[in-house]
Enzyme design. Sequence first.
Site, mmCIF file in Angstrom:
data_model
loop_
_atom_site.group_PDB
_atom_site.id
_atom_site.type_symbol
_atom_site.label_atom_id
_atom_site.label_comp_id
_atom_site.label_asym_id
_atom_site.label_seq_id
_atom_site.Cartn_x
_atom_site.Cartn_y
_atom_site.Cartn_z
ATOM 1 N N GLU A 151 -9.556 7.439 3.709
ATOM 2 C CA GLU A 151 -9.421 7.601 5.170
ATOM 3 C C GLU A 151 -9.971 8.958 5.612
ATOM 4 O O GLU A 151 -9.808 10.062 4.821
ATOM 5 C CB GLU A 151 -7.930 7.537 5.738
ATOM 6 C CG GLU A 151 -7.712 7.861 7.171
ATOM 7 C CD GLU A 151 -6.604 7.258 7.673
ATOM 8 O OE1 GLU A 151 -5.668 6.815 6.903
ATOM 9 O OE2 GLU A 151 -6.170 7.798 9.051
ATOM 10 N N GLU A 159 0.567 5.725 -0.063
ATOM 11 C CA GLU A 159 -0.182 6.852 -0.015
ATOM 12 C C GLU A 159 -0.352 8.119 -1.004
ATOM 13 O O GLU A 159 0.722 8.294 -1.750
ATOM 14 C CB GLU A 159 0.044 7.784 1.477
ATOM 15 C CG GLU A 159 -0.089 6.783 2.738
ATOM 16 C CD GLU A 159 -0.101 7.673 3.931
ATOM 17 O OE1 GLU A 159 0.117 8.636 4.079
ATOM 18 O OE2 GLU A 159 -0.165 6.874 4.930
ATOM 19 N N LYS A 181 0.802 -1.172 0.011
ATOM 20 C CA LYS A 181 0.117 -0.053 -0.019
ATOM 21 C C LYS A 181 0.921 1.264 -0.089
ATOM 22 O O LYS A 181 2.034 1.063 0.563
ATOM 23 C CB LYS A 181 -0.791 0.008 1.254
ATOM 24 C CG LYS A 181 -1.768 1.083 1.443
ATOM 25 C CD LYS A 181 -2.780 1.080 2.340
ATOM 26 C CE LYS A 181 -2.019 1.479 3.726
ATOM 27 N NZ LYS A 181 -1.707 2.885 3.859
HETATM 28 O O1 KIV Z 1 -1.090 2.625 8.575
HETATM 29 C C1 KIV Z 1 -2.157 1.974 8.687
HETATM 30 O O2 KIV Z 1 -2.465 1.595 9.675
HETATM 31 C C2 KIV Z 1 -3.064 2.691 7.566
HETATM 32 C C3 KIV Z 1 -4.603 2.263 7.867
HETATM 33 C C4 KIV Z 1 -5.034 3.773 8.618
HETATM 34 C C5 KIV Z 1 -5.482 2.290 6.617
HETATM 35 O O3 KIV Z 1 -2.711 3.015 6.578
#
Ligand code: KIV
Length: 285
Positions: A189, A122, A120
Amino acid sequence: MTARTPRGAEALPTLAALRRRGAPIVMITAYDYPGGRIAEQGGADVVLVGDSAANTVLGYATTREISMDELLMLTRAVRRAVRDIPVIGDLPFGSYESSDELAVASARRFMDEAGCSAVKLEGAGDMLPRVRAIIGAGIPVIGHVGLLPQSVTSPDGYRARGRDVDQALGIVADAASLAEAGCAAIVVEAVPSEIGALITERVDVPVIGIGAGAATDGQVLVYHDLLGYGESRPAKFVRRYAAAHELFVEAVRRWAGDVRARTFPSREEGYTIAPGVLDEVKSKL
Ligand code: KIV
């Protein structure tokens, strides 16, 4: 560590299948071996080893401070714990923004060294080339829009996003561009519930919300927040299902009391030695 076939990798497409069936997707974070076991035994569909570990586990003020090596170590621990569902690695601040090459190399470390099923990252906009490069290297990517904790530099920066027209349009467009770029799913988020719903309607990949209302395809919460494990004030969107911090403090308090009262350990909690052996030890001292 040698590369392993990511267990649960084959399960990542099931996030899309869950969305098609209208079955809510359950994603939870975890940061260590017991957390990974609990997440899987608790019935999560997917585990994210979030860079929120910076705050929840390592005590940093922001997620910008956790390093690649720190996050990889935690991700490996979770991977050892989780048997049959996907584990998602979270690219930490500084590990992907500056070039496609860096982004691909960092993503590859999460796959090869920690057995992740996807990574993932951002943001959209400037990050779209990074997303495309990682996907082009054969690594599934989960996008993240709305509040982007890695961009927050002060405590008042954790406000909801998308409450004015321009910001809301920007977030919907970001989500659409990430879906278009080939993201396997998108985390949204801290946006108004209606904006979470609009995004979910308008993109064709699973949308997993955290503080984005009830209409998204799934929900993610931070393990420590839902368990009440830690002392931080929870965000508005957190529902607590346990009071782990108080429970653990009380357990330690009781044990400390037993030590001070000399009621711990009991005879049964100690090892024994045959009387003959003990006599011989004493005679040789
Ligand atoms: O780092 C994390 O826990 C996240 C979640 C808030 C989705 O990115």
